[in-house]
Motif scaffolding. Structure first.
Motif, short mmCIF file in Angstrom:
data_model
loop_
_atom_site.label_atom_id
_atom_site.label_comp_id
_atom_site.label_asym_id
_atom_site.label_seq_id
_atom_site.Cartn_x
_atom_site.Cartn_y
_atom_site.Cartn_z
N ARG A 387 0.82 -1.23 0.00
CA ARG A 387 0.00 0.00 0.00
C ARG A 387 0.85 1.27 0.00
O ARG A 387 0.41 2.34 0.45
N ARG A 388 2.07 1.15 -0.47
CA ARG A 388 2.90 2.35 -0.59
C ARG A 388 2.59 3.06 -1.91
O ARG A 388 2.81 4.25 -2.05
N TRP A 389 2.18 2.29 -2.89
CA TRP A 389 1.68 2.86 -4.14
C TRP A 389 0.24 2.45 -4.32
O TRP A 389 -0.21 1.43 -3.78
N THR A 390 -0.47 3.23 -5.13
CA THR A 390 -1.88 2.94 -5.35
C THR A 390 -2.13 2.69 -6.85
O THR A 390 -1.26 2.91 -7.69
N LEU A 391 -3.35 2.27 -7.13
CA LEU A 391 -3.71 2.05 -8.52
C LEU A 391 -3.69 3.37 -9.30
O LEU A 391 -3.47 3.37 -10.52
N ASP A 392 -3.91 4.46 -8.62
CA ASP A 392 -3.80 5.76 -9.30
C ASP A 392 -2.38 6.00 -9.78
O ASP A 392 -2.17 6.59 -10.85
N ASP A 393 -1.42 5.53 -9.00
CA ASP A 393 -0.03 5.67 -9.43
C ASP A 393 0.23 4.83 -10.69
O ASP A 393 0.94 5.26 -11.61
N VAL A 394 -0.35 3.64 -10.70
CA VAL A 394 -0.19 2.78 -11.89
C VAL A 394 -0.88 3.43 -13.09
O VAL A 394 -0.35 3.42 -14.21
N ALA A 395 -2.06 3.99 -12.84
CA ALA A 395 -2.79 4.67 -13.94
C ALA A 395 -1.98 5.83 -14.47
O ALA A 395 -1.96 6.09 -15.68
N GLN A 396 -1.30 6.53 -13.58
CA GLN A 396 -0.47 7.66 -14.01
C GLN A 396 0.71 7.17 -14.87
O GLN A 396 1.05 7.80 -15.87
#
Lengths: 475, 390
Positions: A387-396
């Motif tokens: 949970r250090r990165w989120t799916l929004d980070d992947v989307a970005q």
């Protein structure tokens, strides 16, 4: 969402398939034939290395994805493949990266010193329809998310982000905006920023030189041995000495290479101080020859020594049935280098990029430096799980990847000698939303087939042995 | 042989009667042809005994082509091409035993490839290399071939297809049958060679690949060909041909099925040719789950002596992927030809074609799925063949 431990995934897949690839399934037969054919030359030349490649491909869905480009291309061009509404003759002659996916994105440090984020593997570069690259990119993200245990809806949204980034990139260039670039001068999302930060740190520390060379008594020479320990018998990162004949071959390759650089280097820059053979790198390219060469650099001092990587390049996976002009490039080494320079925003992203050949061997040469670091899907999965990165980070990241792909396609000349932007913009015909939806649908159609292929591949290896049933002549 | 049909004798000369004593040697020489069962033209020679024969053939030309994909602009090309260049040498003994070696020139880099042998030049490779026997066992004629041989189906059709210089048959173009394959063919001839049965066994991988699996590809062909009339001093033959093949390609234990069944009607005469062929394929290329259907029609006729003739051919090839729609392509080729070998003494055949081509490819069958293709063009093709017997 939670990341699957990989061994558990394998066990699950093996259980699901019962370790038994259906003998009468034509898809399985085709998969087997395609992978054997794709590796045929190497199966004869280096059967053990191909066996290791297949083992590596079986170890993770994402590695299978990386090693099965021939399957993707075979499916993309066959009758009955998900058709596109966005095809045209000129848009089918675009310079493609060939294999864009998250792990083929990485960092560079051009002469300006500003770190940039770009695609970094052009071994598959060829001419073809632009939508194929976008789908390949989308599928790459989908498989990465498969490893992270994401739901189909989530997978779809990330694929959409990549395709939407592509459409936005084309639209932006068509509107006259400057070419899209990602640097360490501004935030570009957690994942990209993290990569650029680590690459700058490790590159500055000259970590690659430290790993692959040793300094003793004021003299730098090659290190031989395991830089990273083997995993389950698979070589990860090993450098070995060369026999005299092979060393002479490498010296010849390096001697010819300076003429292919964009910027000339002073005499003595490429004086060779050591040579090693690297094993364990890559997935698709795992059995290919790869050499490290330590050269003098600007001065006789140790601090500016440079480490070059010579990587063998073979023909790209052919885009089925497209009748493209022969000999668009003089050879595979020149092909990948020329493609990289044209598809990057800055031709000298990698200042020591060049090529050489000792037919039939063709190599691409670059500097081996930790300034050049690639996206690691396993790290993304791990960070998502923590949970250090989120799916929004992947989307970005997907959005950035799509925009970079659009810029690459749009700026490079097509086979017709015009910038790709016009044909692509014409093909999209103000229906970007339609293209995004079509890409999403195509990838989500492809994904279950990919999963079944991966399961069948794992079963095939168990049943048919290390070469998928092929018997190299030497065995 | 495929390169020299019986319509193209190695040395042009007037037909003459063949003595029964010379029959074995004659049969052996004719067996140099891939269509060993045909005996339409006597082979000229001093004693019709052991003989060495050399022949060559070239298809060369110039073409202008315009290809359109989808709504895009046309892509035009114009190029000089060599579609085929062959050189063959054969020896046949009086016993009926013989050898043939046939070489062909090919471009070494395929389309889309960047590396060719010796810088993409034309290089020679073996097209056919075989030992053969042709003789008589009582009332039955016997032909045996072993080595790199032509599939029995193509061996039967190619000599009766007068327009090979304008392009390969569908069966050859889409590799429904292998023009060259390691294997053996046994042929039986009955009723003055009017009925022939040919049985072939081959690896199944074609010339380009080594054998992947233990299974062999078996082909059976039955032909009945009768002279139905005498036209312009030569027999007009009508033939019916049927073929069935059970084959496989690819590695064990899942070789891809490669089965074929089909038939053809041929009308053959030195001045006229007519053909209709139908083939159904189960397993295409490396896809075991695809079916195919091929229909091909052709006709040609000399209109004004040897100076002017007309040639037309039409074909349709449909692929049916599992669970998918039919993906079809149609091709029409029509034009004029003139046989001008009388202008060039010593050549057994010199034919010049002027052709118009039109190819339509359905969106499903296009190289970019979803995008239909149309190609039109004009070609000038020169076919030259020459041979000599020693």
């Amino acid at each position: 969402m939670r990341a699957h431990p990989l061994p558990a995934l394998l066990v699950t897949l093996a259980a699901l398939t019962g370790c038994d690839a259906p003998a009468d399934d034509p898809r399985v037969a085709w998969l087997q034939s395609t992978l054997v054919e794709d590796n045929r030359i190497l199966l004869e030349r280096s059967p053990d290395a191909v066996a290791d490649k297949f083992r590596k491909m079986a170890s993770r869905p994402y590695y299978f994805f990386r090693g099965s480009m021939a399957v993707f291309v075979g499916d993309a061009g066959r009758p009955g493949a998900t058709p596109t509404r966005f095809g045209s003759g000129p848009a089918s002659r675009v310079l493609l990266l060939g294999d864009p996916h998250p792990e083929n994105l990485g960092s560079y440090r051009p002469p300006s010193g500003v770190m940039v984020f770009e695609y970094n593997d052009f071994d598959g570069a060829t001419y073809g329809p632009f939508h194929q690259d976008v789908r390949r990119l989308g599928l790459g993200f989908a498989v990465a998310l498969l490893e992270a245990g994401a739901e189909p809806a989530v997978v779809g949204s990330i694929v959409e982000a990549a395709a939407a980034g592509y459409v936005a990139g084309v639209g932006s260039l068509a509107a006259g905006a400057p070419p899209f670039e990602v640097t360490d001068r501004g935030p570009s999302g957690e994942i990209v920023d993290d990569l650029l930060r680590r690459a700058a740190r490790d590159g500055h520390a000259r970590e690659a030189l430290d790993e692959y060379t040793v300094v003793e008594g004021g003299v730098r020479s090659m290190f031989f041995g395991d830089v990273e320990r083997p995993t389950d018998g698979l070589i990860n990162d090993r450098v070995e000495p060369l026999e005299a004949e092979e060393a002479a071959l490498v010296r010849g390759l390096v001697a010819d290479y300076p003429a292919t650089l964009l910027t000339a280097r002073p005499a003595g820059f490429f004086a060779i101080k050591g040579i090693s053979r690297r094993r364990g790198a890559g997935v698709s390219s795992y059995p290919l020859r790869r050499y490290y060469v330590l050269v003098e650099g600007e001065t006789a001092g140790l601090d500016d020594d440079r480490l070059l990587e010579l990587k063998e390049v073979l023909d790209p996976t052919r885009v089925a049935a497209l009748h493209l002009r022969d000999r668009a490039f003089s050879g595979n080494g020149q092909r990948v280098v020329d493609a990289q320079r044209r598809l990057h925003a800055q031709p000298e992203c990698d200042p020591l990029l060049g090529w050489s050949a000792a037919p039939p061997l063709q190599v691409r040469i670059r500097e081996r430096t930790k300034y050049q670091k690639g996206i690691d899907v396993a790290r993304i999965v791990e960070r998502l799980d923590e949970r250090r990165w989120t799916l929004d980070d992947v989307a970005q990241l997907a959005d950035v990847a799509g925009r970079l792909l659009a810029r690459s396609h749009a700026r490079a000349e097509t086979l017709d000698g015009v910038a790709g932007l016009g044909p692509i913009a014409d093909a999209l015909a103000d229906d970007g939303a339609g293209f995004v939806a079509e890409t999403r649908a195509a990838v989500l159609t492809e994904l279950p087939r990919f999963e079944a292929d991966y399961a069948a591949f794992v079963a095939l290896l168990a049943e048919e042995g290390p070469w998928l049933g092929y018997r190299p002549a030497s065995r | 042989m495929a390169g020299l049909s019986p319509r193209v004798p190695l040395i042009p000369s007037a037909p003459r009667r063949v003595s029964s004593r010379a029959a074995p040697a004659l049969a052996a020489l004719l067996a140099l042809s891939a269509c060993a069962e045909r005996r339409p033209d006597p082979f000229p020679g001093a004693d019709d005994r052991a003989a060495l024969a050399v022949d060559g053939q070239v298809f060369a030309g110039y073409g202008y082509q315009s290809r359109t994909r989808g709504e895009g602009e046309a892509e035009t090309t114009n190029a000089f091409v060599i579609d085929r260049a062959e050189l063959g040498v054969g020896y046949a003994a009086e016993s009926g035993l013989g050898l043939e070696l046939r070489l062909e020139a090919v471009r070494t880099a395929e389309r889309g490839s960047y590396i060719g042998v010796d810088g993409n030049s034309l290089v020679m490779r073996v097209r056919r290399a075989r030992g053969f026997y042709s003789g008589q066992v009582g009332p039955v004629g016997l032909d045996v071939e072993l080595g790199l041989v032509t599939d029995p189906w193509l061996a039967a059709l190619l000599p009766r297809f007068h327009q090979r210089a304008t392009g390969p048959l569908l069966a050859e173009q889409f590799e429904l049958f292998d023009a060259n394959e390691l294997g053996a063919v046994v042929g039986l001839r009955f009723w003055k060679d009017r009925v022939t049965l040919a049985l072939g066994a081959a690896n199944g991988e074609g010339r380009a690949d080594t054998e992947f699996n233990a299974d062999k590809t078996f082909t059976a062909r039955l032909s009945v060909e009768l002279p139905v009339a005498e036209v312009s001093g030569a027999p007009l033959r009508v033939g019916l041909h049927g073929v069935a093949r059970s084959g496989s390609t690819g590695p064990e234990p899942r070789p891809t099925p490669s089965d074929r069944i089909g038939g053809a009607l041929t009308v053959d005469h030195p001045d006229y040719g007519l053909g209709a062929m139908y083939l159904r394929a189960t397993g295409l290329e490396d896809r075991g789950d695809e079916d195919g259907e091929a229909i091909e029609l052709w006709a040609d006729a000399r209109l004004v002596s040897e100076w002017l003739g007309v040639a037309v051919r039409w074909s349709r090839f449909d692929r049916r992927p599992a669970g998918g729609d039919v993906a079809g392509r149609r091709r029409l080729s029509a034009g004029l030809f003139g046989d001008v070998h009388t202008l060039l003494p010593g050549l057994s055949r010199t034919r010049l074609y002027l052709l118009y081509d039109d190819e339509q490819i359905d969106a499903e069958a296009g190289s970019v799925p979803g995008v239909a293709e149309q190609t039109t063009g004009v070609r000038l093709v020169l076919e030259v063949a020459a041979g000599r017997r020693f």
